[in-house]
Design an enzyme around this catalytic site. Structure first.
Site, PDB file in Angstrom:
ATOM      1  N   SER A 132       0.841  -1.204   0.000  1.00  0.00           N
ATOM      2  CA  SER A 132       0.000   0.000   0.000  1.00  0.00           C
ATOM      3  C   SER A 132       0.876   1.253   0.000  1.00  0.00           C
ATOM      4  CB  SER A 132      -0.894   0.009   1.244  1.00  0.00           C
ATOM      5  OG  SER A 132      -1.789  -1.069   1.198  1.00  0.00           O
ATOM      6  N   ARG A 242      -8.741   0.502 -12.124  1.00  0.00           N
ATOM      7  CA  ARG A 242      -9.603  -0.002 -11.034  1.00  0.00           C
ATOM      8  C   ARG A 242     -11.047  -0.254 -11.491  1.00  0.00           C
ATOM      9  NH1 ARG A 242      -6.517   3.623  -6.401  1.00  0.00           N
ATOM     10  NH2 ARG A 242      -4.908   2.085  -5.946  1.00  0.00           N
ATOM     11  N   GLU A 362      -4.542  -4.195  -6.806  1.00  0.00           N
ATOM     12  CA  GLU A 362      -4.792  -2.822  -7.311  1.00  0.00           C
ATOM     13  C   GLU A 362      -5.347  -1.900  -6.220  1.00  0.00           C
ATOM     14  OE1 GLU A 362      -5.897  -1.984 -11.230  1.00  0.00           O
ATOM     15  OE2 GLU A 362      -5.246  -3.939 -12.001  1.00  0.00           O
ATOM     16  N   SER A 365      -9.201  -2.738  -0.149  1.00  0.00           N
ATOM     17  CA  SER A 365     -10.453  -2.003   0.125  1.00  0.00           C
ATOM     18  C   SER A 365     -10.193  -0.869   1.119  1.00  0.00           C
ATOM     19  CB  SER A 365     -11.520  -2.958   0.676  1.00  0.00           C
ATOM     20  OG  SER A 365     -11.955  -3.816  -0.358  1.00  0.00           O
TER      21      SER A 365
HETATM   22  N1  CAA Z   1      -3.875  11.018  -9.860  1.00  0.00           N
HETATM   23  C1  CAA Z   1      -2.870  11.895  -9.994  1.00  0.00           C
HETATM   24  N2  CAA Z   1      -2.080  12.276  -8.949  1.00  0.00           N
HETATM   25  C2  CAA Z   1      -2.350  11.715  -7.744  1.00  0.00           C
HETATM   26  C3  CAA Z   1      -3.392  10.789  -7.551  1.00  0.00           C
HETATM   27  C4  CAA Z   1      -4.179  10.442  -8.665  1.00  0.00           C
HETATM   28  N3  CAA Z   1      -5.179   9.575  -8.569  1.00  0.00           N
HETATM   29  N4  CAA Z   1      -3.402  10.412  -6.266  1.00  0.00           N
HETATM   30  C5  CAA Z   1      -2.416  11.082  -5.644  1.00  0.00           C
HETATM   31  N5  CAA Z   1      -1.786  11.890  -6.552  1.00  0.00           N
HETATM   32  C6  CAA Z   1      -0.682  12.796  -6.312  1.00  0.00           C
HETATM   33  C7  CAA Z   1      -1.013  13.800  -5.187  1.00  0.00           C
HETATM   34  O1  CAA Z   1      -1.657  14.941  -5.692  1.00  0.00           O
HETATM   35  C8  CAA Z   1       0.356  14.126  -4.637  1.00  0.00           C
HETATM   36  O2  CAA Z   1       0.962  15.065  -5.517  1.00  0.00           O
HETATM   37  P1  CAA Z   1       2.120  16.067  -5.058  1.00  0.00           P
HETATM   38  O3  CAA Z   1       3.403  15.317  -5.110  1.00  0.00           O
HETATM   39  O4  CAA Z   1       2.077  17.137  -6.092  1.00  0.00           O
HETATM   40  O5  CAA Z   1       1.789  16.539  -3.678  1.00  0.00           O
HETATM   41  C9  CAA Z   1       1.104  12.800  -4.794  1.00  0.00           C
HETATM   42  O6  CAA Z   1       0.431  12.048  -5.818  1.00  0.00           O
HETATM   43  C10 CAA Z   1       1.142  11.980  -3.511  1.00  0.00           C
HETATM   44  O7  CAA Z   1      -0.184  11.749  -3.127  1.00  0.00           O
HETATM   45  P2  CAA Z   1      -0.545  11.236  -1.666  1.00  0.00           P
HETATM   46  O8  CAA Z   1       0.034  12.167  -0.662  1.00  0.00           O
HETATM   47  O9  CAA Z   1      -2.023  11.003  -1.618  1.00  0.00           O
HETATM   48  O10 CAA Z   1       0.278   9.868  -1.586  1.00  0.00           O
HETATM   49  P3  CAA Z   1       0.376   8.759  -0.461  1.00  0.00           P
HETATM   50  O11 CAA Z   1       1.781   8.359  -0.304  1.00  0.00           O
HETATM   51  O12 CAA Z   1      -0.381   9.165   0.761  1.00  0.00           O
HETATM   52  O13 CAA Z   1      -0.340   7.495  -1.167  1.00  0.00           O
HETATM   53  C11 CAA Z   1      -2.177   6.083  -1.677  1.00  0.00           C
HETATM   54  C12 CAA Z   1      -1.643   7.517  -1.556  1.00  0.00           C
HETATM   55  C13 CAA Z   1      -3.630   6.213  -2.081  1.00  0.00           C
HETATM   56  C14 CAA Z   1      -2.084   5.325  -0.369  1.00  0.00           C
HETATM   57  C15 CAA Z   1      -1.387   5.345  -2.791  1.00  0.00           C
HETATM   58  O14 CAA Z   1      -0.063   5.116  -2.392  1.00  0.00           O
HETATM   59  C16 CAA Z   1      -2.010   4.060  -3.216  1.00  0.00           C
HETATM   60  O15 CAA Z   1      -2.930   4.034  -4.048  1.00  0.00           O
HETATM   61  N6  CAA Z   1      -1.510   2.889  -2.694  1.00  0.00           N
HETATM   62  C17 CAA Z   1      -1.964   1.614  -3.140  1.00  0.00           C
HETATM   63  C18 CAA Z   1      -1.051   1.075  -4.193  1.00  0.00           C
HETATM   64  C19 CAA Z   1      -1.688   0.017  -5.044  1.00  0.00           C
HETATM   65  O16 CAA Z   1      -2.832   0.146  -5.461  1.00  0.00           O
HETATM   66  N7  CAA Z   1      -0.945  -1.028  -5.354  1.00  0.00           N
HETATM   67  C20 CAA Z   1      -1.404  -2.043  -6.212  1.00  0.00           C
HETATM   68  C21 CAA Z   1      -0.296  -2.495  -7.107  1.00  0.00           C
HETATM   69  S1  CAA Z   1      -0.784  -3.063  -8.681  1.00  0.00           S
HETATM   70  C22 CAA Z   1      -1.454  -4.599  -8.496  1.00  0.00           C
HETATM   71  O17 CAA Z   1      -1.880  -4.961  -7.462  1.00  0.00           O
HETATM   72  C23 CAA Z   1      -1.587  -5.401  -9.729  1.00  0.00           C
HETATM   73  C24 CAA Z   1      -0.956  -6.726  -9.754  1.00  0.00           C
HETATM   74  O18 CAA Z   1      -0.381  -7.100 -10.753  1.00  0.00           O
HETATM   75  C25 CAA Z   1      -1.103  -7.645  -8.605  1.00  0.00           C
END
Ligand code: CAA
Length: 395
Positions: A132, A242, A362, A365
């Site tokens: 995450s 997603r 991805e 939840s």
């Molecule tokens: N679109 C564009 N920019 C975005 C964004 C989005 N949806 N979400 C965040 N950002 C930007 C923010 O604006 C911020 O920008 P600045 O640098 O300009 O400030 C930057 O990204 C950082 O945002 P956050 O502070 O919100 O970042 P965070 O470290 O708190 O993380 C999180 C947010 C939602 C927890 C994110 O890390 C996340 O989605 N984690 C889950 C990862 C994930 O889904 N992994 C799955 C891997 S793929 C897979 O599973 C497939 C497979 O093959 C098995």
């Protein structure tokens, strides 16, 4: 005016995907699940029919389908088998960062490869200590003249063991947190090793591998977007993929619902089919509502993308609700079957195992709830360019 009626063309796409799932996937799904069998033949047939890579633009040999169409296909294929649907759909996850941030030359080379042959590509983001929390990744990419040298290991990589190229996220500035991550296209060569194939609870016919990059060199041209802008590219990618995962969750739930409804009309207890008992009727009703609502969220999140709008909030609504509903619906389907639901000879225990991953990959939840809370409490601007120019990734 909002109209939820599918056009003739959309009905045709859905019907084609359903026929394929019914004829090619369903009959082998439970056997492939038991054996953890790689569905190579099915991949090739899906590719032939254009059910794979439907998102690739015509310019690179693709069919230029919409996000909405891809979600229609996703639900049908997952109704057949979610593992096989994941295998068929995962190219989209690897290709989206290329579409968003790749130069014309990189797109031509790597996207065309997927369009011209039934080849696979994988998305390499997750690491053992960076699930995450994407920013804590340890894989590095160090620039050496006109090349980057990549070192590190990625886990839980869908199709990893069979991919011809990878979209790899790596630290280009170790001290800059999420602002020190860059994304690259990395072709498979002898420096890229497949270290482990996971033996999973569900989604067993899909391949999930650990992939290591050992002094792997790529030209600077393989950088996607700007250096240190890879985190946003990953988030923008997940916004786009997603809805597809949520469509798979809806397909699993629908399959479980159909099995449970049919069984409830056949199984006699207390002298009547169990469908006559209110306890069962209420479970069936809740399952039906959850599926209908999941589908609407999938459609909403996909339509926003097709309209060129940022869909972060609705994408997470769809993924969170769809995944949790699939888990609840499949669990209730096992309940409707009673003790038989727990037995492998009956179809619903596989669906319950397959549903579990929907709440994990991805973005769990819980991560979707985090995104929903942030987008609700402190919304970022809704309108962004849908197709950022290569090498200028915008959020
Ligand atoms: N679109 C564009 N920019 C975005 C964004 C989005 N949806 N979400 C965040 N950002 C930007 C923010 O604006 C911020 O920008 P600045 O640098 O300009 O400030 C930057 O990204 C950082 O945002 P956050 O502070 O919100 O970042 P965070 O470290 O708190 O993380 C999180 C947010 C939602 C927890 C994110 O890390 C996340 O989605 N984690 C889950 C990862 C994930 O889904 N992994 C799955 C891997 S793929 C897979 O599973 C497939 C497979 O093959 C098995």
């Amino acid at each position: 005016m909002v109209d939820f009626t599918l056009t003739d063309e959309q009905e045709d796409i859905r019907e084609m995907a359903h026929d394929f799932a019914a004829k090619e996937i369903r009959p082998v799904a439970w056997t492939y699940d038991r054996g953890g069998t790689w569905p190579q033949g099915i991949i090739e047939k899906a590719w032939e029919l254009g059910l794979m890579n439907s998102h690739l633009p015509e310019q690179y040999g693709g069919v230029g389908g919409s996000y909405f169409d891809a979600c229609l296909v996703g639900e049908e294929l997952a109704w057949g088998c979610a593992a096989i649907a994941t295998t068929i759909g995962a190219n989209e996850l690897a290709a989206t960062p290329v579409l968003l941030g790749g130069s014309d030359q990189v797109k031509e080379q790597y996207l065309r490869m997927l369009a011209e042959e039934p080849r696979l590509a994988s998305f390499c983001l997750t690491e053992p200590d960076a699930g995450s929390d994407v920013s804590s990744m340890r894989t590095t990419a160090v620039r050496r003249g006109g090349r980057y040298l990549i070192n590190g290991s990625k886990c839980f990589i869908t199709n990893g063991g069979y991919a011809d190229w990878y979209t790899v996220y790596a630290k280009t500035d170790k001290d800059a947190g999420h602002r020190g991550i860059s994304a690259f296209v990395v072709p498979k060569d002898e420096t890229v090793t497949v270290d482990k194939h996971e033996d999973k609870m569900g989604l067993r016919a899909s391949n999930t591998a650990t992939i290591s990059f050992n002094d792997t060199e790529v030209p600077v041209a393989n950088l996607l977007g700007q250096e240190n802008h890879g985190f946003k590219l990953a988030m923008m990618t997940l916004d786009r993929t997603r809805p597809g995962v949520a469509s798979l969750a809806t397909g699993i739930a629908r399959a479980a619902f159909e099995f449970a409804s049919d069984y409830s009309k056949e199984r006699i207890q207390f002298g009547v089919p169990i469908a006559m008992h209110e306890a069962i009727q209420f479970m069936i009703a809740d399952m039906a509502t959850k599926i209908a609502a999941s589908r609407l969220l999938v459609w909403n999140s996909a339509v926003l993308l097709d309209q060129g709008k940022r869909n972060t909030l609705v994408s997470s609504h769809a993924k969170r609700f769809g995944a949790d509903s699939a888990m609840e619906v499949t669990t209730d389907a096992v309940q409707v079957y009673g003790g038989y639901g727990f037995i492998k000879e009956y179809p619903v225990e596989k669906l319950m195992r397959d549903a579990k991953i929907m709440q994990l990959y991805e973005g769990t939840s819980q991560i979707q709830r985090l995104v929903i809370a942030r987008e609700t409490l402190l919304p970022r601007p809704v309108e962004v360019p849908q197709k950022p120019q290569p090498l200028a990734v915008a959020a």
